[in-house]
Design a protein around this motif. Structure first.
Motif, PDB file in Angstrom:
ATOM      1  N   LYS A  10       0.850  -1.179   0.000  1.00 35.59           N
ATOM      2  CA  LYS A  10       0.000   0.000   0.000  1.00 35.59           C
ATOM      3  C   LYS A  10       0.895   1.240   0.000  1.00 35.59           C
ATOM      4  O   LYS A  10       1.914   1.274   0.670  1.00 35.59           O
ATOM      5  N   ALA A  11       0.484   2.242  -0.757  1.00 39.39           N
ATOM      6  CA  ALA A  11       1.254   3.476  -0.818  1.00 39.39           C
ATOM      7  C   ALA A  11       0.287   4.655  -0.878  1.00 39.39           C
ATOM      8  O   ALA A  11      -0.817   4.547  -1.412  1.00 39.39           O
ATOM      9  N   TRP A  12       0.717   5.764  -0.313  1.00 38.67           N
ATOM     10  CA  TRP A  12      -0.109   6.969  -0.308  1.00 38.67           C
ATOM     11  C   TRP A  12       0.591   8.053  -1.116  1.00 38.67           C
ATOM     12  O   TRP A  12       1.772   8.327  -0.920  1.00 38.67           O
ATOM     13  N   GLY A  13      -0.139   8.681  -2.018  1.00 35.92           N
ATOM     14  CA  GLY A  13       0.408   9.794  -2.784  1.00 35.92           C
ATOM     15  C   GLY A  13      -0.584  10.934  -2.823  1.00 35.92           C
ATOM     16  O   GLY A  13      -1.797  10.732  -2.712  1.00 35.92           O
ATOM     17  N   GLU A  14      -0.073  12.134  -2.974  1.00 41.63           N
ATOM     18  CA  GLU A  14      -0.948  13.299  -3.065  1.00 41.63           C
ATOM     19  C   GLU A  14      -1.786  13.227  -4.344  1.00 41.63           C
ATOM     20  O   GLU A  14      -1.434  12.538  -5.299  1.00 41.63           O
ATOM     21  N   PRO A 191      10.085   5.511  -4.835  1.00 40.85           N
ATOM     22  CA  PRO A 191      10.419   5.510  -3.398  1.00 40.85           C
ATOM     23  C   PRO A 191       9.177   5.620  -2.525  1.00 40.85           C
ATOM     24  O   PRO A 191       8.390   6.543  -2.666  1.00 40.85           O
ATOM     25  N   VAL A 192       8.991   4.662  -1.661  1.00 39.01           N
ATOM     26  CA  VAL A 192       7.905   4.687  -0.683  1.00 39.01           C
ATOM     27  C   VAL A 192       8.536   4.731   0.692  1.00 39.01           C
ATOM     28  O   VAL A 192       9.262   3.820   1.085  1.00 39.01           O
ATOM     29  N   ILE A 197       4.300   6.306   2.373  1.00 41.37           N
ATOM     30  CA  ILE A 197       4.053   7.592   1.722  1.00 41.37           C
ATOM     31  C   ILE A 197       5.022   7.781   0.564  1.00 41.37           C
ATOM     32  O   ILE A 197       6.238   7.654   0.730  1.00 41.37           O
ATOM     33  N   PHE A 198       4.487   8.069  -0.604  1.00 39.79           N
ATOM     34  CA  PHE A 198       5.311   8.331  -1.786  1.00 39.79           C
ATOM     35  C   PHE A 198       5.791   9.775  -1.730  1.00 39.79           C
ATOM     36  O   PHE A 198       4.996  10.702  -1.611  1.00 39.79           O
TER      37      PHE A 198
END
Length: 220
Positions: A10-14, A191-192, A197-198
């Motif tokens: 799982k990754a979070w990006g704006e 990159p995470v 968070i990306f």
């Protein structure tokens, strides 16, 4: 199961925006011809799509024709196939794609740029991690790939495969042509950081690595 795939995570990006369709040949020719009209013919020639050369070091022939004013136009390719204005532009290298995004940014006063790889993947797969843009079941009639054609595969127009569309309405992400991303290619991928968070400020600068990321299918 995809080549070079990374472990599921799982990754979070704006939030970000994405064009709904690839840059077409018609748009790209407008970009090149504006360069010519502004006296930057050398730049236009550098950005013009070219076929592959006979050797790695040889520059191939230009795929667009030119008229007496030096303007570019579509012509039949070396295989005798017609190139349609609403088909995605191909054989443009990473630097040319980046320059085209900058041209779109200046023309529209909007913040267009090449997408980061993670942004591209989210646009294609949504937040539910679907295998294909439309879901889990695959049908070769839904995207332009080799088995979609009875004979020689041809470059599709951006409207030709309406099913090849992700959850946000972005087209041509399973078949058609590959898309350039902003990142330089590394086996570790984008990159995470902590908490998944990306961080776009930590992405691999393309000038530091020899390869660039491209995503999506290819109709060949």
């Amino acid at each position: 199961e995809a080549p070079s795939a990374r472990p599921r995570q799982k990754a979070w990006g704006e939030s970000s925006g994405m064009r709904r369709s690839p840059v077409t040949k018609r748009e790209y020719i407008v970009c090149l011809n504006e360069r010519v009209d502004r006296g930057h013919e050398e730049t236009a020639l550098r950005w013009a799509p070219r076929d592959r050369g006979a050797t790695a070091d040889e520059e191939g022939p230009m795929l667009f024709g030119r008229d007496k004013r030096g303007h570019f136009f579509l012509q039949v390719d070396a295989d005798g196939d017609e190139w349609f204005p609403m088909a995605p532009v191909v054989m443009a290298n990473w630097a040319s794609a980046k320059a085209c995004a900058a041209w779109c940014r200046g023309r529209t006063r909007q913040g267009w740029r090449l997408p980061f790889e993670m942004e591209w993947e989210k646009a294609a797969r949504g937040v539910d991690g679907r295998t294909f843009p439309w879901g889990e079941t695959f049908n070769p009639a839904w995207a332009c790939i080799h088995t979609s054609h009875p004979g020689q595969p041809t470059l599709p127009t951006i409207q030709q495969y309406p099913m090849d569309k992700g959850p946000y309405g972005v087209q041509g992400m399973a078949g058609g042509v590959r898309d350039w991303c902003r990142d330089g290619f590394t086996k570790g991928g984008y990159p995470v950081g902590d908490g998944g968070i990306f961080d776009p400020n930590a992405f691999m600068e393309p000038s530091l690595v020899p390869l660039r990321v491209n995503r999506g299918g290819g109709w060949l």
